[in-house]
Motif scaffolding. Structure first.
Motif: not given
Length: 368
Positions: A179-182, A185-192, A293-298, A324-333
């Motif tokens: 989503q636009v609002g999600v 908020q993350i870095s590396g959004a273009e790659e994700v 089974s399912y794939l999950i990205v986002g 690498d198709a899953c973004g994060a707000g905190n890379a360590e977490a």
């Protein structure tokens, strides 16, 4: 050179390029020891070395059979093991027994596969086959990418590789909160985003059932204790009265990013929970379609994708997290989430390239 377990095996034929022994007993082991010493040029006994040293290099030595002693001898004397016949389960069991014996003997190398009939060449314990090995391990994780035969027990398929899990007829793709609002908020959004689109295109080519998820926050008067507590934490507010819905339903932030457009045969499921399986029709829909089974990205891996995966594992699904198709707000977490999911065995974890390659190997689903 080939020495058989029955009488009549020739000991003076050095012309063949491979050796396959089938016999038992200490006398056979002594023969193996002498054979190795012949090929190293070492002299032994009162008569010295037996026969002239062959002009060519040492041929490959393979052991055949299923007795425990066969694998012990293969680890001590041979370059590998070959199965003369049997089921895929027998082959898998033999490979595991060989690797165990190899490790116990302190030798390097891991056997990844074998073939029936004429044995493949083998060097330092690793099958060097002209064809792709039966199994290929992911570089960073323990999950296997491909296999020829899925494990089966009690009348059930037991997937353990990407090829096992990514069968379009029983597979779904979950696109989580792109989503636009999600995403903003993350870095590396273009790659994700790029990797999400790659997985989405690959899934659509195979007619994989696809569902998009969207998150929203309730109006303040409908926010409960948990929601208010979380809002205080995320918005760094001391009082619940000072918080606001971060992504209200129907707001511009609530919409999927413009690059991600659901097609008419795909669905969008809205939620107020982190697990996409809680309080939504997702489980009912997937089960009714026969999805296993399912794939999950986002986005975001450490906030919503991990609880979704854990919840679904308890429901009996096999999740595949495309890291690498899953973004994060905190890379360590996010990395902790991946390690925890991998440790618990709740999911297969793979990269976009591996997932797209596995989907390309699979047939198109027979859907309308």
């Amino acid at each position: 050179m080939c020495w058989a377990s029955r009488s009549g095996g020739r000991e003076d034929d050095y012309s063949a390029s491979e050796v396959h022994f089938r016999t038992r007993g200490r006398r056979f082991e002594q023969m193996l020891e002498r054979w190795q010493r012949i090929w190293t040029g070492e002299r032994f006994g009162s008569a010295g070395a037996i026969g002239p040293r062959p002009p060519k290099g040492r041929p490959t030595l393979l052991m055949g059979g299923s007795a425990a002693v066969v694998f012990e001898r293969a680890a001590r004397y041979a370059d590998g093991w070959v199965m003369g016949g049997g089921s895929p389960e027998n082959l898998k069991d033999g490979i595991e027994r060989l690797n165990t014996a190899w490790a116990a003997a302190g030798r390097d190398g891991t056997c990844n596969g074998g073939v029936r009939g004429r044995p493949p060449s083998c060097r330092t314990g690793t099958w060097d086959r002209p064809r792709a090995p039966a199994t290929t391990r992911l570089k960073r994780r323990g999950a296997r990418v491909a296999s020829r035969h899925m494990d089966r027990f009690n009348g059930l398929d037991v997937p353990e590789t990407l090829d096992d899990a990514l069968r379009p007829q029983t597979l779904a793709l979950l696109v989580y909160d792109m989503q636009v609002g999600v995403l903003g908020q993350i870095s590396g959004a273009e790659e994700v985003l790029a990797n999400v689109l790659r997985v989405l295109d690959a899934a659509r080519e195979r007619k994989v059932r696809t569902i998009f998820l969207r998150h929203y926050f309730m109006p303040t008067r409908l926010a409960g204790a948990y929601a208010l507590r979380q809002a205080k934490l995320w918005q760094a507010q001391a009082r619940a009265a000072d918080t606001r819905p971060l992504i209200p339903y129907g707001s511009p932030e609530f919409e999927l990013v413009p690059e991600v457009v659901p097609e008419p045969h795909e669905a969008v499921v809205d939620k107020v929970t982190m697990s996409a399986f809680e309080g939504t029709p997702l489980d009912i829909v997937l089960r009714d379609c026969g999805v296993r089974s399912y794939l999950i990205v986002g986005v975001a891996l450490e906030v919503g994708i991990e609880p979704t995966v854990r919840h679904s594992a308890d429901l009996g699904y096999v999740p595949v997290v495309v890291r690498d198709a899953c973004g994060a707000g905190n890379a360590e977490a996010a990395e902790r989430s991946l390690r925890a999911l991998d440790f618990a065995g709740d999911a297969l974890i793979a990269d976009t390239a591996e997932v797209c390659a596995a989907l390309a190997r699979s047939p198109v689903a027979e859907l309308g």
